[in-house]
Write an enzyme that holds these catalytic residues in place. Structure first.
Site, mmCIF file in Angstrom:
data_model
loop_
_atom_site.group_PDB
_atom_site.id
_atom_site.type_symbol
_atom_site.label_atom_id
_atom_site.label_comp_id
_atom_site.label_asym_id
_atom_site.label_seq_id
_atom_site.Cartn_x
_atom_site.Cartn_y
_atom_site.Cartn_z
ATOM 1 C CG HIS A 47 -1.826 0.844 1.574
ATOM 2 N ND1 HIS A 47 -1.584 1.943 2.352
ATOM 3 C CD2 HIS A 47 -3.125 0.895 1.221
ATOM 4 C CE1 HIS A 47 -2.713 2.641 2.460
ATOM 5 N NE2 HIS A 47 -3.656 2.029 1.780
ATOM 6 C CB SER A 294 -9.764 2.937 1.514
ATOM 7 O OG SER A 294 -10.338 1.864 0.821
ATOM 8 C CE LYS A 295 -3.514 -3.744 1.115
ATOM 9 N NZ LYS A 295 -2.983 -4.563 2.151
ATOM 10 N NE ARG A 296 -12.800 -2.499 1.896
ATOM 11 C CZ ARG A 296 -13.786 -1.621 2.027
ATOM 12 N NH1 ARG A 296 -14.719 -1.531 1.122
ATOM 13 N NH2 ARG A 296 -13.829 -0.820 3.082
#
Ligand code: GLU
Length: 553
Positions: A47, A294-296
């Site tokens: 990330h 956010s990773k998502r």
């Protein structure tokens, strides 16, 4: 039966901790050297936040003659992905954050303080857990997950603090005999820390970034060794950072509230505490709301995004440094030529709250970074990127000699061109220098002040017939355009035009614009003299012819 017997019963094969204390001695480094690490879990791609920590850790270690290492925290094996370790290590190396020590592949590591992967350190944690049990500072807990859930439900109903502590810590009051009995009967168990803390007492702590903070003491009997024999994060943190002789624990600020527990663990284990520096996360402005990147949700959270977009690594690094220490920007302005490695990063200058990630600014840094490159470097980077992500561009760049000329326009001088922010911009940026691309679409000609058909045709025709000469130097070239402006009845100087309002319809600059638009289809390009030099008379003539034809319809 005493604690010692109990410890032997639980971990009969564990070594004495002195074995490890000797195996991993204090590091022999100069005063002030920072030993720090990043400790990612191998749960997928790295990330941008991980890279940010990597940058900070690498830089601080390098600046102080210390050590930067990577420890893989894989104690939660359910969340692990295949090749997770390799991916982390590769990303770090790609950005030039090569660790001094740590894992180099899934199973291999380098350095004298390893293994650097927690699942390979099981026996070390057990030795330290045994050591705590021997002193009555840890104990086996036989509560089933259902019992733990019942405790939680009761606490919730009574509106009291949840957790395994005080009167709720059922198993801490078992006698050694009772514990041994249950173990011998084959009951399953985990190991808990016996917290000496009291919730009504405060501790004071100084965080290198957050400053002074007060917390209630920890009184939770947290799990230190799970049913699978692996440690929890908290216990592994204490054991690993002690044995790896970490001086500074630099980590995300979601761990700040765990500091009381961690200090307690260090203390009860007899370890010297490291310094803590808790980093605020990188934030994003989402329709006016500030939230964590956010990773998502955010593609730009993945490090692979930068590669795909062709944002130079140098730019990402400089930008992250800029987030880390806001004074970097001034330093960069004062030292445009220096390598960013010369900037001295200071932990205590990091912002206490999360900085906003600003893509516009990052791309701007990209422009500056690329403007400092030689034509050769631009070429190499753009070609490498294109081969992977843009076949058409790769084809265009096959003729290296020509591409170097194109990238060489306004480069290498005091004020280099600043028009490329990322490799994926390159095609758009140079396509008019490629006849095939230039001719492939219905070309638009956005003429400006001078826009009537006759004048345009006349300018283009006269210019080629009378004024253009490929042996002209830049001054002669410009003078000839002035002459052309004069012949057309326009002002030869902008100044003259301005001083005599109404007298002229246009000036020399407007004539240049006609030439530029006819040549490139654009009103804005880098130096037109250089463009003409590269195109040469024949191609200029063809382009003018095309513009004239188009103009007639
Ligand atoms: N594995 C932990 C995390 O990813 C590491 C925290 C630390 O640096 O100690 O959050």
């Amino acid at each position: 039966m005493d604690y010692k017997d109990l410890a032997d019963l639980i971990f009969p094969d564990a070594k004495d901790i002195y074995y490890y204390e000797e195996k991993y001695p204090e590091r022999n480094l100069k005063e002030g050297a920072i030993v720090t690490r990043i400790a990612p879990s191998p749960t997928g791609f790295i990330h941008i936040g991980g890279l940010y920590q990597g940058l900070i850790a690498k830089k601080l270690a390098a600046q102080t003659g210390g050590v930067f290492f990577v420890r893989i925290e894989d104690t939660d094996q359910k969340r692990e992905v295949e090749n997770g370790t390799t991916e982390i290590v590769t990303s770090l190396n790609n950005f030039g954050f090569e660790p001094d020590e740590g894992m180099v592949s899934e199973t291999e590591g380098k350095g004298n303080y390893g293994p650097y992967k927690q699942s390979m350190r099981k026996e070390i944690y057990q030795a330290y857990a045994k050591y705590l049990i021997e002193q009555g500072k840890a104990y086996p807990c036989f509560c089933s997950p259902e019992e733990i859930e019942q405790i939680r439900a009761k606490q919730e109903a009574a509106k009291i603090r949840p957790g395994y502590y005080g009167v709720w810590a059922k198993c801490r009051n078992n006698t050694v005999e009772e514990m041994a009995e249950k173990i011998k009967n084959g009951e399953s168990y985990i190991i808990r820390f016996k917290s000496p803390g009291r919730e009504d007492r405060k501790i004071k702590h100084h965080d290198v970034i957050k400053g002074n903070v007060d917390f209630p003491e920890n009184d939770q009997d947290i799990v230190i060794i799970k049913a699978d024999g692996l440690p929890t994060y908290h216990f592994a943190h204490a054991v690993d950072d002690h044995l790896m002789r970490t001086t500074h624990v630099i980590r995300g600020d979601e761990w700040l509230s765990s500091v009381p527990l961690h200090l307690q663990l260090f203390h009860e284990l007899g370890f010297k505490t490291p310094k803590y520096a808790h980093i605020a996360p990188i934030m994003k402005n989402d329709d006016g709301n500030k939230r964590k990147l956010s990773k998502r949700k955010d593609p730009e959270a993945a490090v692979s995004y930068y590669e795909q977009e062709g944002i130079p690594k140098e730019a990402v690094k400089e930008y992250l440094l800029n987030i880390a220490n806001s004074n970097f920007e001034n330093w960069r302005r004062a030292n445009p030529e220096k390598s960013m490695d010369e900037f001295e990063l200071q932990l205590n200058k990091m912002s206490v709250s999360g900085a906003l990630f600003d893509m516009v600014k990052l791309l701007d840094v990209g422009k500056t970074v690329i403007s400092r490159m030689t034509a050769e470097e631009v070429y190499d980077n753009a070609f490498t990127w294109a081969k992977k992500y843009d076949e058409e561009l790769a084809k265009m760049l096959e003729n290296k000699e020509y591409a170097l000329k194109v990238f060489g326009i306004e480069r290498g001088n005091k004020k280099p061109r600043k028009d490329i922010s990322k490799w994926s911009d390159v095609k758009e940026n140079i396509e008019y220098m490629y006849d095939e691309k230039f001719n492939e679409k219905e070309q638009e000609y956005p003429y400006q002040v001078i826009n009537n058909k006759e004048d345009i045709e006349k300018i283009l025709t006269l210019y080629l017939e009378k004024y253009y000469d490929d042996s002209h130097d830049k001054q002669q070239w410009f003078d000839s355009i002035k002459e052309l402006a004069g012949e057309m009845g326009y002002a030869k100087e902008v100044k003259e035009f301005k001083e005599n309002p109404g007298k002229y319809e246009a000036h020399v600059g407007d004539v240049s614009t006609v030439l530029r638009v006819a040549l490139t289809g654009r009103t804005n390009t880098p130096d037109m003299y250089e463009i003409m030099q590269i195109l040469g008379k024949e191609r200029i003539a063809k382009r003018f012819e095309k513009a004239i034809q188009r103009n007639r319809v």
